[in-house]
Design a protein around this motif. Structure first.
Motif, PDB file in Angstrom:
ATOM      1  N   SER A 184       0.910  -1.058   0.051  1.00 31.45           N
ATOM      2  CA  SER A 184      -0.064   0.104  -0.044  1.00 31.45           C
ATOM      3  C   SER A 184       0.860   1.567   0.030  1.00 31.45           C
ATOM      4  N   GLU A 185       0.416   2.172  -0.958  1.00 35.37           N
ATOM      5  CA  GLU A 185       1.150   3.502  -0.931  1.00 35.37           C
ATOM      6  C   GLU A 185       1.251   4.275   0.339  1.00 35.37           C
ATOM      7  N   TYR A 186       2.061   4.801   0.987  1.00 32.16           N
ATOM      8  CA  TYR A 186       2.107   5.481   2.174  1.00 32.16           C
ATOM      9  C   TYR A 186       1.084   6.484   2.517  1.00 32.16           C
ATOM     10  N   TRP A 187       0.867   7.236   1.178  1.00 36.58           N
ATOM     11  CA  TRP A 187      -0.057   8.249   1.357  1.00 36.58           C
ATOM     12  C   TRP A 187      -1.409   7.994   1.106  1.00 36.58           C
ATOM     13  N   ASN A 188      -1.693   6.686   0.882  1.00 38.08           N
ATOM     14  CA  ASN A 188      -3.071   6.310   0.595  1.00 38.08           C
ATOM     15  C   ASN A 188      -3.533   5.826   1.863  1.00 38.08           C
ATOM     16  N   GLY A 189      -4.272   6.813   2.415  1.00 33.49           N
ATOM     17  CA  GLY A 189      -4.628   6.799   3.768  1.00 33.49           C
ATOM     18  C   GLY A 189      -5.859   5.492   3.806  1.00 33.49           C
ATOM     19  N   PRO A 190      -6.776   5.525   2.937  1.00 36.90           N
ATOM     20  CA  PRO A 190      -7.809   4.542   3.225  1.00 36.90           C
ATOM     21  C   PRO A 190      -7.171   3.074   2.765  1.00 36.90           C
ATOM     22  N   ALA A 191      -6.381   2.866   2.091  1.00 36.06           N
ATOM     23  CA  ALA A 191      -5.736   1.610   1.926  1.00 36.06           C
ATOM     24  C   ALA A 191      -4.837   0.921   3.226  1.00 36.06           C
ATOM     25  N   VAL A 192      -4.042   2.161   3.751  1.00 32.89           N
ATOM     26  CA  VAL A 192      -3.406   1.933   5.062  1.00 32.89           C
ATOM     27  C   VAL A 192      -4.274   1.526   6.018  1.00 32.89           C
ATOM     28  N   ARG A 193      -5.368   2.189   6.382  1.00 30.92           N
ATOM     29  CA  ARG A 193      -6.491   1.950   7.072  1.00 30.92           C
ATOM     30  C   ARG A 193      -6.986   0.495   7.110  1.00 30.92           C
ATOM     31  N   PHE A 194      -7.462   0.243   5.740  1.00 28.25           N
ATOM     32  CA  PHE A 194      -7.871  -1.131   5.617  1.00 28.25           C
ATOM     33  C   PHE A 194      -6.836  -2.297   5.840  1.00 28.25           C
ATOM     34  N   LYS A 195      -5.630  -1.924   5.736  1.00 33.00           N
ATOM     35  CA  LYS A 195      -4.741  -3.010   6.138  1.00 33.00           C
ATOM     36  C   LYS A 195      -4.641  -3.082   7.749  1.00 33.00           C
TER      37      LYS A 195
END
Length: 227
Positions: A184-195
């Motif tokens: 997941s890209e560091y700046w992609n907040g929704p993707a990071v929260r999903f993980k």
């Protein structure tokens, strides 16, 4: 007769302009999902500069799944998509022509999720290697690399990401895979929260830098303890 033709042309023109949302709508969506920094990185990318930090995750396939999520998942069917199904997805999901076919030809597998006969989300899986920018890691027989998910815009906000993940896990388990990697890209907040919701473990924080397609480097900013 001429007046009728003018009205028809105007109606067609109006319909076409509705397809592409105005810029303020795009900005509003970015603000809503916390993607401003991600958007700025995309702008830099267009002029030939990439500064792209990203996380490498390990996901363990869960033994038990939330009952409510299982019930929601029953509405959707899953299938491995071939060339005939993939080609229309490029236009439907607003992607570059030939982008998805290249992935298929490289040996990756596309998993699509249907609702009432329509593909509403899909994800790619690689059973051989993790390949992202300059990161290349060969996988073991029990490992798989799940790539970015794509959800049809009209179906966003319907909790499709965890449903698709759950169904992908079922396919991977059937294929003898019990360890899953993702990025997941560091700046992609929704993707990071999903993980984080998946309880995925961060393995590395990696920085990719590219300048005008000439200078290309990868730097490991942080390695996390693998427990």
């Amino acid at each position: 007769m001429d007046e009728t033709l003018k009205k028809t042309k105007n109606m067609v023109t109006k319909k076409k302009t509705r397809i592409k949302p105005p810029i303020y709508v795009k900005i509003k969506r970015r603000l809503r999902y916390g993607l401003i920094c991600y958007s700025l990185m995309e702008i830099l990318k267009k002029i030939g500069i990439q500064v792209s930090p990203y996380y490498l995750y390990q996901e363990n396939i869960p033994e038990n799944t939330n009952d409510q999520l299982k019930k929601q998942a029953e509405e959707y069917s899953l299938e491995i998509l071939g060339i005939s199904e993939i080609k229309p997805l490029e236009e439907k999901f607003r992607m570059k022509n030939g982008e998805l076919l290249k992935l298929l030809e490289s040996g990756e597998e596309c998993i699509g999720m249907r609702l009432s006969g329509e593909i509403v989300a899909f994800s790619w899986v690689n059973y051989n290697e993790i390949r992202h920018k300059l990161t290349n890691i060969n996988l073991k027989n029990n490992e798989a690399y799940l790539k970015t998910m794509h959800t049809l815009e009209s179906h966003r906000g319907r909790n499709l990401a965890p449903i698709l993940r759950l169904k992908c896990y079922d396919i991977l388990k059937h294929n003898g895979k019990d360890i899953v990697y993702s990025i997941s890209e560091y700046w992609n907040g929704p993707a990071v929260r999903f993980k984080e919701k998946l309880n995925a473990k961060k393995l590395k924080l990696i920085l990719y830098v590219e300048v005008f397609n000439k200078f290309k480097r990868t730097y490991i900013l942080k390695s996390y303890t693998k427990s």
